[in-house]
Design an enzyme around this catalytic site. Sequence first.
Site, PDB file in Angstrom:
ATOM      1  N   GLY A  20       0.755  -1.106   0.075  1.00 38.50           N
ATOM      2  CA  GLY A  20      -0.085   0.003   0.051  1.00 38.50           C
ATOM      3  C   GLY A  20       0.889   1.294   0.093  1.00 38.50           C
ATOM      4  O   GLY A  20       2.058   1.221  -0.598  1.00 38.50           O
ATOM      5  N   SER A  21       0.331   2.222   0.696  1.00 33.49           N
ATOM      6  CA  SER A  21       1.048   3.651   0.719  1.00 33.49           C
ATOM      7  C   SER A  21       2.244   3.490   1.062  1.00 33.49           C
ATOM      8  O   SER A  21       3.161   4.531   0.709  1.00 33.49           O
ATOM      9  CB  SER A  21       0.041   4.510   1.275  1.00 33.49           C
ATOM     10  OG  SER A  21      -1.048   4.664   0.538  1.00 33.49           O
ATOM     11  N   THR A  22       2.781   2.686   1.939  1.00 35.23           N
ATOM     12  CA  THR A  22       4.176   2.869   2.377  1.00 35.23           C
ATOM     13  C   THR A  22       5.242   2.725   1.305  1.00 35.23           C
ATOM     14  O   THR A  22       6.479   3.356   1.236  1.00 35.23           O
ATOM     15  CB  THR A  22       4.391   1.646   3.230  1.00 35.23           C
ATOM     16  OG1 THR A  22       4.168   0.370   2.770  1.00 35.23           O
ATOM     17  CG2 THR A  22       3.819   1.488   4.736  1.00 35.23           C
TER      18      THR A  22
END
Length: 572
Positions: A287-289
Site C-alpha cells: 500500500g502507501s508505504t
Amino acid sequence: MTGSPSRARRYVLLLMMLCGFAVVLFRLVSLQVLQAAELTAKADRQHQKTVSLEGARGTVVDRHGKVLAMNMEVPSVFGIPTALESPAKTARSLSPVLRIRTDELEKKLRQDRSFVWLARKLDPEQGHRLEHMPMEGIGLVMEGRRFYPKGPLLAHVLGFAGMDGEGLEGIERRYESQLHGEKRVVVLQRDAMGRTVFPKGQAEQVPAAGHSLVITIDEVVQYIAEKELEEAVTKSRAKSGTVIVLDPQTGAVLALAISPRFDPNAMSSLTADRWRNRALTDTYEPGSTMKALVAAAAVEEKVMKPSTMLYGENGRMTIANTVIHDHEKLGWMTFSQVIQKSSNIGAAKTGMALGDQRLYRYLQAFGFGQKTEIDLPGEVGGLVKHPGEWGRRSLASISMGQEIGVTPIQMVSAVAALANGGVLMKPYVVSEVRDAQGKTLRQILPQVKRRVVSPETARTVTSILEGVVTDGTGNKAAIPGFRVAGKTGTAQKIDPRTGGYSSTLFVGSFVGFVPADNPRLAMIVVIDEPQGESWGGTVAAPVFRRVGEQVLNYLGVSSDEPVKLAMASNRR
C-alpha cells in the site's frame, strides 16, 4: 570261527570312534577357522552395545549475554520387559506420571526385549516423582533437552529443536552445524549379569559441547515490541501482526516480534502455521508505504522536487479504463504534500514520470523481488514482475503499493536505507560464534549491500517523511521530543473467493525511523486484517510510537527540541 564276529564288532566300534573323532575335529576346525570371524562378531554383539553420544548443544544469548536458549539435563525412563513380573501392574503405576495411556505402556512392556524406551526427556517434576516410585525393571537416565527460559519471548527467531536435539526452525535450524555438540560412538560392555558398563577410560571421554551464539536482539527491546504488538492485535481483533526494529546503520535486528506467539517449550499441540516467521515468509501488498520509496526514486532521478506541483484531479483519475481514487478531493499540491497526504493520484503521476524501466530498477535496488539474505530460514523473495509482464495500469498501481508483494523484513530494510544516507545494509541476527569456553571463533560484521540513492536524496526524502508525521497521515506515530520520519500504509487484500480486492480485509502498516536527523531505530509495524478501523495511521502508527518511545528511553537516546504537531488526518 567263533572269534571272527567279536573281531568284526571291534573293527566297527573302532571305525565309529574314528568317524566321531573326525566329526569333532571337523567341527572344531569349522568353528575356530572357517567361522571364527562370524562367531567373534556374534559374541561381540551379545556382550557389547554401540551407542552414539553427543555433547551438549550450545547456548544462545542476546546482545547483553542474557540466556535465551540452553540445554538442561532431564530424565528419560526405560523398561526391561524381561525383568518385569507384572507388565499390567507396572503400566498402571506409570501411566499417570508419564501421562501415557495404560494400554500403550503395557504393550511396550510386554515386548520380548531386554530394553525399551517408555518416555524421553520428561519434565523434571515427572522425574522426581519416578525417583520415589522404585519398581523392578524400570530405570531412569539423564539426557539433554533444549530449554527456552523466556518461554514465548523471541520464539519465532529462536525456533526450536526436536526430541533428538536437532534444530528444526529459526536460529536453531539455521545454525545447526555450529550449535550441535560433537558426536562420538562409544562401545559399551555388558557384564556377566547383563548390566551395561563403560569400558575403562571411556566414561571420562565426554563429547565436546556445541558452539554458542551471541545474537543482535536486545531482550528488553524484544519484550517491549512483543507486549505492544500483542495489545494492538488483541484490541483490533486482527488476524496477526509483525514488528521489526533494526539498527539502520548496521542492519542488526534489535527486535522481531510476531503475533500470535508460541512457547517453544511446548510444541506438541501446535501446527506449522503458529510458528511460521511471518516477517520473512508472508508477502503482502504494502500500500502507501511504497510511496516513500517511489518518492526517493523520483527525487534521485530529478523528475520531482519537494516543491513540484501536482494536480490531484479532485480525488478521481481514470487510467486504462479504471478509476484511481483518493481518500479526499485534492487539487493542486506540492510533491511533499502528495506523500504527506498519501495521494494515490499523486503517486501514480510520480510513477508515470519515472517510467516503468526506472521504477523497476529502483525496486530492485531497494531489495524488492529478492531475499534480504537475513540469517534465518524460510525467507521468500516477494513478488516483483518484470516490466514486460506489466499491464496498462501496472505502473500507476505499483507506484501506490499495489501489484507488488513484499515481506516486512524487505520493507523495513528498504526504508532503513533512507535512514542510513541511502545505503542498503544486509539485515542479520547472529553477531558472534563462540566455543564452549567463551572464546570468539567468528564475528559477523555489518555488511553493505549497495548504495541506492545519494545522501542528498536521502535527506530530502527524510524531510518529506517527517512531514507525514507532523502534518500528514502519520501524526499518531509522533514521539514527543523526537523528530520522526515515516509513512503510513493501508492495503486491500485479495479476496480468495472472488480474486479481486476485498472491501473488508486490509493490512494496516507504518514504517519509519527515529530520530530523523540521526536515526537509531528503523521500525515497521504490520497489522493483518484488523477489524473496524483498519487505516495504517490508526492501528499501526500508535504501536510505532509506543515501542519507539520506550526503546529510545531504554537506550538513553537524548530527545530533540519539542516537535510541533499539526492536526491532520490519521488515515492511510
